[in-house]
Scaffold this active site. Structure first.
Site, PDB file in Angstrom:
ATOM      1  CB  CYS A 112      -0.933   0.001   1.200  1.00  0.00           C
ATOM      2  SG  CYS A 112      -1.922  -1.477   1.301  1.00  0.00           S
ATOM      3  CG  HIS A 250      -3.061   3.200   2.322  1.00  0.00           C
ATOM      4  ND1 HIS A 250      -3.730   2.843   1.174  1.00  0.00           N
ATOM      5  CD2 HIS A 250      -3.073   2.096   3.124  1.00  0.00           C
ATOM      6  CE1 HIS A 250      -4.129   1.598   1.284  1.00  0.00           C
ATOM      7  NE2 HIS A 250      -3.747   1.122   2.456  1.00  0.00           N
ATOM      8  CG  ASN A 280      -6.639  -0.972   1.741  1.00  0.00           C
ATOM      9  OD1 ASN A 280      -5.984  -0.586   0.779  1.00  0.00           O
ATOM     10  ND2 ASN A 280      -6.071  -1.402   2.858  1.00  0.00           N
TER      11      ASN A 280
HETATM   12  O1  UT7 Z   1      -3.334  -1.315   3.932  1.00  0.00           O
HETATM   13  C1  UT7 Z   1      -3.294  -1.846   5.212  1.00  0.00           C
HETATM   14  C2  UT7 Z   1      -4.357  -2.908   5.259  1.00  0.00           C
HETATM   15  N1  UT7 Z   1      -4.796  -3.340   6.526  1.00  0.00           N
HETATM   16  C3  UT7 Z   1      -5.535  -2.610   7.385  1.00  0.00           C
HETATM   17  O2  UT7 Z   1      -5.800  -1.456   7.235  1.00  0.00           O
HETATM   18  C4  UT7 Z   1      -6.059  -3.353   8.569  1.00  0.00           C
HETATM   19  C5  UT7 Z   1      -5.861  -2.654   9.876  1.00  0.00           C
HETATM   20  N2  UT7 Z   1      -6.686  -3.296  10.879  1.00  0.00           N
HETATM   21  C6  UT7 Z   1      -7.991  -3.025  10.988  1.00  0.00           C
HETATM   22  O3  UT7 Z   1      -8.505  -2.173  10.292  1.00  0.00           O
HETATM   23  C7  UT7 Z   1      -8.785  -3.750  12.028  1.00  0.00           C
HETATM   24  O4  UT7 Z   1      -7.918  -4.547  12.810  1.00  0.00           O
HETATM   25  C8  UT7 Z   1      -9.889  -4.629  11.398  1.00  0.00           C
HETATM   26  C9  UT7 Z   1     -10.958  -3.738  10.794  1.00  0.00           C
HETATM   27  C10 UT7 Z   1      -9.325  -5.564  10.347  1.00  0.00           C
HETATM   28  C11 UT7 Z   1     -10.535  -5.496  12.478  1.00  0.00           C
HETATM   29  O5  UT7 Z   1     -11.073  -4.680  13.499  1.00  0.00           O
HETATM   30  P1  UT7 Z   1     -10.801  -5.037  15.027  1.00  0.00           P
HETATM   31  O6  UT7 Z   1     -11.545  -4.055  15.820  1.00  0.00           O
HETATM   32  O7  UT7 Z   1      -9.310  -5.130  15.228  1.00  0.00           O
HETATM   33  O8  UT7 Z   1     -11.490  -6.444  15.161  1.00  0.00           O
HETATM   34  P2  UT7 Z   1     -10.846  -7.831  15.638  1.00  0.00           P
HETATM   35  O9  UT7 Z   1      -9.965  -8.399  14.583  1.00  0.00           O
HETATM   36  O10 UT7 Z   1     -10.292  -7.626  17.003  1.00  0.00           O
HETATM   37  O11 UT7 Z   1     -12.138  -8.719  15.726  1.00  0.00           O
HETATM   38  C12 UT7 Z   1     -13.179  -8.427  16.668  1.00  0.00           C
HETATM   39  C13 UT7 Z   1     -14.323  -9.407  16.419  1.00  0.00           C
HETATM   40  C14 UT7 Z   1     -13.870 -10.848  16.345  1.00  0.00           C
HETATM   41  O12 UT7 Z   1     -14.875 -11.651  16.932  1.00  0.00           O
HETATM   42  P3  UT7 Z   1     -14.696 -12.218  18.428  1.00  0.00           P
HETATM   43  O13 UT7 Z   1     -13.449 -13.056  18.368  1.00  0.00           O
HETATM   44  O14 UT7 Z   1     -14.542 -11.008  19.301  1.00  0.00           O
HETATM   45  O15 UT7 Z   1     -15.947 -12.983  18.638  1.00  0.00           O
HETATM   46  C15 UT7 Z   1     -13.850 -11.142  14.862  1.00  0.00           C
HETATM   47  O16 UT7 Z   1     -14.038 -12.495  14.558  1.00  0.00           O
HETATM   48  O17 UT7 Z   1     -14.944  -9.107  15.168  1.00  0.00           O
HETATM   49  C16 UT7 Z   1     -15.005 -10.294  14.381  1.00  0.00           C
HETATM   50  N3  UT7 Z   1     -14.936  -9.942  12.978  1.00  0.00           N
HETATM   51  C17 UT7 Z   1     -16.023  -9.662  12.239  1.00  0.00           C
HETATM   52  N4  UT7 Z   1     -17.339  -9.613  12.553  1.00  0.00           N
HETATM   53  C18 UT7 Z   1     -18.184  -9.275  11.572  1.00  0.00           C
HETATM   54  C19 UT7 Z   1     -13.827  -9.828  12.208  1.00  0.00           C
HETATM   55  N5  UT7 Z   1     -14.190  -9.453  10.950  1.00  0.00           N
HETATM   56  C20 UT7 Z   1     -15.543  -9.354  10.963  1.00  0.00           C
HETATM   57  C21 UT7 Z   1     -16.480  -8.996   9.980  1.00  0.00           C
HETATM   58  N6  UT7 Z   1     -17.798  -8.951  10.334  1.00  0.00           N
HETATM   59  N7  UT7 Z   1     -16.134  -8.670   8.722  1.00  0.00           N
END
Ligand code: UT7
Length: 323
Positions: A112, A250, A280
């Site tokens: 990115c 980005h 993204n």
């Molecule tokens: O160019 C760089 C590219 N990458 C990025 O920009 C990613 C940077 N990271 C992020 O933006 C965030 O970490 C995410 C948006 C990917 C995830 O958000 P988060 O607040 O860190 O969520 P998490 O990974 O801690 O997950 C929280 C919960 C989990 O469930 P449990 O274990 O608490 O029951 C996940 O399984 O949310 C769940 N989850 C979802 N639920 C519904 C993860 N993805 C999804 C989804 N829909 N799409």
């Protein structure tokens, strides 16, 4: 040493719109979760066009704005994580698509952060008289390497391309440009490739090529590096945030920008965001955002803006642009 300016910007996104509700039909997710965690509402998905097709369309628009024809071009650099092929470069397909047969061509891989990495290379080619101009493109068809069964990642990405034509200039253009990387974090955001396989090695298993990510690690890195990189550009250019009209980051996640804005002590509106429409798009996100800003006359001649990117590697990059 002569200055280098962005003389034209163009972008292209596929027509097909995929909303959060559309995604909720194929993985266990919801518009509420995606919108509140990322700010993304919809993204564009290729219905067959490849990375070089998107890139060529963005390139022709940028050339038109710069008043240059494809034969005038000396250099084409494509930044991408989703190339048409391992070899040859996506840049040669763009050259063929637009008829820029006098241009040298290569791709760069900086995820990115790739557009600003490529911008840096283009600027240096012109400053060192290797080229009289350069076409720098960020283009991605991430939908082809997205794991459509993984809700942690498939909701984040989209397809698109943005291009910039660089020309030498008397006035200041792109400056205080820099790139960084930390290979110790390479595993946190990854698109795998074919494993070593030859008469001497038989891999246990060959996986599909797909994107994997540790979202929390990327989030932690990204929100801090935006802050550091913006401050580095300001220090290098001897400016303060008051001198800057916009920061164009980005376009990964609204919450990363919210965090960085708070730490920098600026309103979120200082950051230009259009990720709600495109998700993204990796290397393409900054030039797509710039094109929209110019089309809507959000930036005007004389404005100073900061571009800042972060991504897999980890990599990061930033620069000042005087419009
Ligand atoms: O160019 C760089 C590219 N990458 C990025 O920009 C990613 C940077 N990271 C992020 O933006 C965030 O970490 C995410 C948006 C990917 C995830 O958000 P988060 O607040 O860190 O969520 P998490 O990974 O801690 O997950 C929280 C919960 C989990 O469930 P449990 O274990 O608490 O029951 C996940 O399984 O949310 C769940 N989850 C979802 N639920 C519904 C993860 N993805 C999804 C989804 N829909 N799409």
């Amino acid at each position: 040493m002569r200055e280098v300016k962005i003389a034209g910007i163009g972008s292209y996104v596929p027509e097909k719109i995929m909303t959060n509700d559309d995604l909720a039909k194929i993985v266990d997710t919801s518009d509420e979760w995606i919108s509140s965690r990322t700010g993304i509402k919809e993204r564009r998905i290729s219905e067959g066009e490849n990375t070089s097709d998107l890139a060529a369309k963005a390139a022709l628009k940028a050339l038109e704005k710069a008043n240059l024809s494809p034969e005038d071009l000396d250099l084409i650099i494509v930044a991408t994580s989703s190339p048409d092929a391992l070899t040859p470069s996506t840049a040669v397909f763009v050259q063929r698509n637009i008829g820029a047969f006098n241009a040298a061509c290569f791709d760069i891989s900086a995820a990115c952060s790739g557009f600003i990495y490529a911008l840096n290379i283009g600027v240096q080619f012109i400053k060192s008289n290797q080229s009289k101009n350069a076409l720098v493109i960020g283009s991605e068809v991430l939908s082809k390497i997205t794991d459509w069964k993984d809700r942690n990642t498939c909701v984040l990405f989209g397809d698109g391309a943005g291009a910039a034509v660089l020309l030498p200039s008397e006035e200041k253009g792109v400056s205080s440009i820099f790139c960084g990387a930390d290979g110790r974090k390479a595993e946190f955001l990854n698109i795998n490739c074919v494993p070593v396989k030859n008469p001497f090695v038989t891999p246990e298993k060959i996986e599909d090529i797909r994107l994997t990510m540790d979202g929390r690690e990327v989030f932690r890195f990204a929100s801090n590096i935006v802050l550091e990189a913006v401050n580095k550009v300001l220090k290098d250019a001897n400016l303060t945030l008051d001198d800057i009209k916009y920061i164009v980051p980005h376009q990964a996640n609204y919450r990363i920008i919210e965090f960085a804005a708070r730490k920098l002590g600026v309103p979120e509106e200082k950051f230009f965001l259009n990720l709600q429409k495109y998700g993204n798009t990796s290397a393409a996100s900054i030039p797509i955002a710039l094109d929209e800003m110019i089309e809507k006359e959000i930036i005007k001649k004389g404005d100073k803006i900061i571009l800042v990117a972060f991504g897999a590697g980890f990599t990061w990059s930033a620069c000042l642009v005087e419009w």
